[in-house]
Design an enzyme around this catalytic site. Sequence first.
Site, PDB file in Angstrom:
ATOM      1  CE  LYS A 126      -9.240   3.050   0.973  1.00 40.05           C
ATOM      2  NZ  LYS A 126      -9.847   2.313   1.471  1.00 40.05           N
ATOM      3  CB  SER A 206      -7.988   0.534   4.684  1.00 36.20           C
ATOM      4  OG  SER A 206      -9.108   0.434   3.859  1.00 36.20           O
ATOM      5  CB  SER A 230     -12.418   0.039   4.607  1.00 36.41           C
ATOM      6  OG  SER A 230     -11.064  -1.152   5.225  1.00 36.41           O
TER       7      SER A 230
END
Length: 531
Positions: A126, A206, A230
């Site tokens: 990420k 996210s 997330s």
Amino acid sequence: MNRRSIAALAAALAVTPLLLSAPHESAEAAEGHGGALPPSVRSSRVLGVDLGTVTIPELQARMDRGALTSSALTRAYLRRIEAVDPAIGAVLRTDPTALRQAAASDLRHRRGTTRGPLDGIPVLLKDNIGTRGLATTAGSLALAGKPPAEDAALVTRLRAAGAVVLGKTNMSEWANFRAARPTSGWSAVGGQTRNPYVLDRNPCGSSSGSAAALAASLAQVAVGTETDGSIVCPAGMNGVVGHKPSLGLVSGSGVVPISAEQDTAGPMARNVTDAALTFAVLSGTGPAGVSAHTGTEGLRGKRIGLWRLPSLGPEVDALMVRTAQRLRGAGAEVVEVALPYQERLAELEFPALLSEFHRDIDAYLETRDGPRDLAGLIRFNRAHPAERTCFAGQELFEQALAAPPVTDPAYRAMRAELTDLSRRSVDETMAAHGLDAIASPANPPAWTTDCARGDNDVIPSSTPAAVAGYPSLSVPAGRVGELPVGLLLMAGDRQDAALLSLGAAVERRLDAWRAPRYLRTAPGGGPVASG
């Protein structure tokens, strides 16, 4: 949790043939259903294996006998990113050194000096996880300049284990902690990530890019981060596995923060075996190598509390009822539960996070080129129209700037109450019913992506474990129409090994993973209700 428990779990799972024996719908089945990619591109079968279902132990077995190299595997994933990712927008950038990393792993395999089960395995990170030589932006143009000089601590562990850092994934900008009505999966750096199952649907946030990339078989494993939901929501919404570890088991050093009181990185994968092996490396609790042992716990005699959450919609509730029936059919005892204190947790969590974000983001920005503090970041966004092309607001930044400092007695009382009530909500429920875990839906069916409206993501299931710092795990439970829904499992502090073992048994029983069909919109055209 000690090293022995994680090592034993990883060893037990290492030879479990998860997901490989059951027939799964092929990519070719999407022909005639509005698929955005031709069958030849959608198919994840390369090198004699199906990347969608193969596990890390199987890949390692092939590499050990010379039937596969890390270089070939890495090249296959890079080619797949090039062919498939334009349709979903999950991967921001690939690492130009990936093939060099893979070649070094191949040499270790030939010499018999491999570093463990992740040696030679391609991993996506990420974009809030610091990676030397690669831009680490949290989706923001404010951090798009000079990359970090050093790896985050978890990346150091991955490299030491021989993993191939394949690249960085898109994410909800600032981990969805900027605007009051954000759109998950959108960032100024990467644009909008799309759900591979139905492309006009949202991937949840996210860790949206990490989950969507795995659903599309663009890497073997990925790493996401979670403050509240997330990891587990994107995992559920994209039909993959996501593990939010107990707080403190994975170092947050070098990761763009929201709150040290809740933030954690964790593994995401297409099966629990790969997630467990990756967690062993991220947490530093795994051995240098994983020896192959047989035996994995089943569900017989396990007690699971089902927190149904009918507010997520009748389709999801019906799926949870069917899931409970299937678990009972495997010998588990499933009882319905309701977790206490949830309204109070909802009242307190956001104000506490505002104070913590101001403290933690100021400290992080001091280490990077660009704005030096939150006030400077707010000014940057006002001066750069590209930061406002999907949603214009930065209300959370502004509220955090005005929030009480973490030295304020009112804040301290708030966080103390949050910690107490969240832990009691899980502990008391588990003790009252003698549970091994609590289960709930991880997500509603994916909503349509709409920058003007923002997210439709009031999903309470992740909050108890997230605020308590307890582990949670999302595994595929099934689908509502074309859209995946995950089953969220949670347990007490440092019970990660037991939770992963239980999750593997649940995964085998439900056998719910299916390859995405990359449909342009849902059959029938209308939105799928999300409750």
